[in-house]
Design a protein around this motif. Structure first.
Motif: not given
Length: 844
Positions: A529-535
């Protein structure tokens, strides 16, 4: 009139073969006659031409061998090596061998080629050149012969340098050992400055030696002026110290050292002036002089001999050329006859082609000029060949393929190849359409600029292949969130943009929530499981701009504002532009403070205690910046600005220096405290970091075991191989290494066991919630057990409650720090806290 099918049409190939056969017979007969004549003429000159080629080849090989001798000789002058001497001998042998081949050719006089005299001269001059080169290689092995001034330097100047260094070192040692004298620190700096100026003078002298090492010219360079200035400054400072001596403020060894230093400074400068006179009177490098006197004249003589041979070959070739030209004139007349015959056949072939090919093709071209007409409706010529009709069919197929390729190129020019999304050019067009729609309907359009968070860590640690898959999945998720009229585009890297025409405030909020939820949702790749966020930066039309470029610029500013504020999204505000200007001014203040410190930077220390007996064992150094206008600036902002501006090395050097100096005071005050300093990811890419740490420890007299350097998982994973080299060098010095904020990165204990670390710090995000969240408690206990199995000490951060401290103690944690124990405090407050804490602990 119906045309016959292609199979029944006469073949152009058959017609061409018939005509070609006739032409071939005529030309073959003519060529055979001319060939016999040319063969008789050229056979007489073949032997002479072969001889010329052999001689030319030999001369070329001799020149190449001599050129290689010159190249090796140049290398020998710059940096003498045994292989250069061997190369010179080898290439001389090659030239001599080729000269012997030239001498043994027996057909010179028979072919009219007279080379005996220049060949004999070349043999003589090449032998002389070989003798001088071997003599030079033998002499150049003696450095004193190569550099006549070298014995003078070793005998005269070196003695003054050694005695001056010894005298100033004894004086510095005496001043450093003094205890309680008010003038000691100032006197030490004066002596240290004199020593530094002396060493800079010696460095300039070495630069002069290097500058003149390859020259036979007399030049005055900048370093000579520096030596004059430094010499005068040293004498002035020694005069100032002699006044202290007269006042009785110097120690005995310092008083004895001053006259030695003055004498040797004056003696060295006088000897340096004598050296310059010797430089003007003698040859600086004997090998260069030897080459100019003996070798270069012989090289020119050899080149003249080779030129003489070339001229003889040229004259001989001219005579042979004249004979060939005479034969060529006769052949030329025959060729003109062949040309007339060929032109007649060309005219005949043209008539055939015009009738069977050119005419039908012209009529086909007129039909094809109407590109919109379907191929099947074009009128075809009734006369022509089978190939013409096949050409028509091939052209029709080609036109269909070109159309398909044009469509594919248009799509490729406007879309991203990885995700299939529109690119920047197509987004710009769609955004202009959305702006026109908003102006026409008096509505609102929006532009989202999205930059993924933590994508670089995934790309660096798992590879670009996994990163590309993540981008494709994000692109699919963004498309699923949008309306049919919206456009999502990839601008490059991990940056996306969304143009939303005719959207109201409620739809805007809903869409932002959907986008954020989709991006932050886990991405499962390779059972991981990989997690990214966003601005996300949001700019509205017409409120924030009325053209595409302005909206893109304002959305970009809003996106960076969201990233700095760790927000999911931010709407553009005109004040953000001012904020960027303020950040630039703040960066300038940071650069100035690092260049000329004014006391704005401070270090606060947060104590660390051993859970077994509650005894303090260390303190973590935390940077604080008190700006004169803005007040306290957050450490995260300071580090981020320093990393982006390339100042992180200077900032780390200041923090390390201050922390080590403070820790040295603890050591002298009998405080059993270690000092912990955080390192940035950029510091692990600096190969000079271990040397800087070792120098700071030595200057302040702090034992290496009292220093702990903290690094984050993500910093190690950016370049594991390079980071491991730096960490191993630090560990070899005896410095303790700690993995900070463990659990927030992408590494594992299985990887960390390969690093020379001594300590593991559990991130406060797990420690603070472990009393209320069973998952966090399990993570903390598991990390402690696994770290102990790897013989690592475990420190828990963020301890804010007594119950949490007790839970950590029961779990076997080695140490802790946090607000429950003590907040970060200045150096003076730390000493007070330590004494009070020890008093309370002793009372128990």
């Amino acid at each position: 009139m119906d045309r016959p099918p292609p199979q029944q049409q006469p073949s152009l190939r058959t017609r061409y073969l018939i005509v070609s056969a006739v032409i071939a017979v005529v030309l073959l007969a003519s060529t055979l006659a001319s060939s016999l004549y040319v063969s008789r003429v050229t056979s007489k000159g073949t032997e002479a031409l072969q001889l010329r080629d052999s001689v030319t080849q030999i001369i070329g090989q001799v020149r190449r061998a001599l050129w290689r001798v010159n190249a090796s000789l140049d290398k020998l002058l710059i940096s003498p090596r045994p292989e250069d001497r061997q190369a010179i001998r080898q290439h001389l042998d090659e030239a001599t061998e080729q000269l012997e081949r030239l001498w043994q050719i027996a057909a010179f006089s028979e072919a009219g080629l007279e080379l005996q005299r220049p060949a004999a001269a070349l043999r003589r001059d090449l032998g002389g050149l070989r003798h001088d080169l071997l003599e030079l290689m033998q002499l150049s092995q003696d450095p004193n012969w190569v550099y006549p001034m070298l014995p003078y330097i070793n005998r005269v100047l070196l003695e003054s340098n050694s005695e001056f260094e010894t005298a100033v070192t004894l004086a510095l040692q005496e001043v450093a050992n003094e205890d309680g004298d008010s003038y000691a620190s100032g006197l030490y700096r004066q002596l240290a400055q004199i020593r530094d100026m002396w060493r800079r003078q010696i460095l300039d002298f070495r630069a002069i030696l290097i500058r003149f090492a390859g020259l036979n010219r007399i030049e005055r360079i900048a370093q000579e002026q520096n030596i004059d200035l430094l010499h005068n400054e040293i004498l002035q400072r020694l005069t100032a110290l002699e006044k202290l001596k007269d006042a009785g403020q110097l120690g005995m060894e310092t008083e004895e050292a001053l006259p030695v230093m003055r004498y040797r400074a004056i003696k060295w400068y006088q000897d340096f002036q004598d050296l310059k006179k010797l430089r003007e009177a003698k040859v600086w490098r004997a090998d260069a002089h030897y080459i100019a006197q003996f070798i270069q004249p012989k090289q020119l003589a050899v080149e003249d001999d080779l030129t003489a041979i070339d001229q003889a070959l040229l004259a001989w070739s001219s005579r042979n050329t004249a004979r060939v030209e005479a034969a060529a004139g006769q052949v030329n007349l025959e060729l003109w006859g062949f040309t007339v015959i060929a032109l007649g056949f060309v005219g005949l072939v043209y008539l055939m082609l015009s009738r069977s090919v050119l005419g039908p093709i012209a009529r086909i071209a007129e039909s094809f000029s109407d590109g919109d007409a379907p191929t099947e409706q074009l009128p075809l010529p009734t006369r022509g060949s089978r190939e013409i009709h096949r050409l028509i069919d091939a052209f029709n197929a080609m036109r269909r393929q070109i159309r398909h390729r044009q469509l594919a190129l248009e799509h490729q020019a406007l879309h991203d190849t990885l995700t299939g999304l529109p690119n920047r050019a197509l987004l710009h067009d769609r955004l202009e359409q959305a702006i026109r729609l908003a102006q026409r309907h008096d509505s609102q359009s929006a532009l989202f600029l999205i930059d993924l968070d933590r994508f670089k860590e995934i790309n660096d640690s798992l590879g670009h292949g996994v990163g590309d898959q993540v981008l494709q999945i994000i692109a699919q998720r963004l498309q699923a969130c949008l309306r049919k009229m919206d456009t999502v585009a990839r601008l490059g890297g991990d940056e996306f943009a969304i143009a939303c025409p005719d959207i109201d405030g409620e739809q805007l909020d809903t869409l932002l929530e959907k986008i954020t939820a989709q991006i932050t949702q886990a991405i499962c790749l390779n059972n991981q499981n990989l997690y990214v966020g966003a601005s996300i930066g949001v700019a509205l039309c017409p409120e924030h701009g009325r053209d595409a470029d302005t909206l893109l610029q304002h959305a970009d500013i809003a996106m960076y504002s969201a990233k700095r504020g760790r927000q999911d999204y931010a709407f553009f505000d005109p004040g953000m532009i001012r904020m960027d200007v303020d950040n630039l001014a703040l960066l300038g203040d940071l650069r100035q403070e690092l260049l000329t410190p004014s006391g704005q930077f401070q270090l606060h220390y947060q104590p660390q205690i051993r859970l077994l007996d509650q005894q303090p064992f260390g303190a973590e150094a935390l940077l604080r910046w008190r700006h004169p206008q803005r007040g306290w600036v957050s450490p995260e902002q300071v580090v981020q600005m320093a990393e982006h501006a390339g100042l992180i090395a200077d900032l780390t050097r200041w923090v390390l220096g201050q922390a080590i100096r403070d820790a040295a005071t603890w050591q002298r005050a009998q405080l059993s405290l270690q000092i912990s300093v955080n390192l940035s990811a950029w510091n692990l890419q600096d190969p000079h970091l271990p040397t800087q740490v070792e120098r700071l420890l030595g200057e302040n007299g702090l034992a290496a075991k009292r220093l702990t350097l903290e690094i984050t998982e993500s910093a190690v994973m950016q370049d594991p191989a390079h980071a491991r080299q730096v960490l191993e060098a630090l560990s070899h010095m005896g410095v303790n290494l700690s993995i900070d904020d463990y659990g927030t990165g992408l590494s594992s204990l299985a990887y960390l066991k390969m690093l020379p670390v001594n300590e593991l710090k559990i991130d406060k995000s797990f420690v603070m919630d472990m009393l209320d969240d069973e998952d966090d408690a399990i993570i903390v206990r598991s990390t402690i057990d696994l770290a102990h199995n790897l013989r690592l000490r475990v420190i828990a951060e963020g301890v804010e409650q007594a119950e949490g401290l007790e839970c950590l103690q029961l779990s076997g944690c080695d140490g802790a720090q946090g607000y429950h124990i003590a907040r970060p405090m200045p150096l003076a407050a730390l000493h007070t806290w330590y004494q009070e804490h020890e008093a309370v602990r002793s009372a128990r």
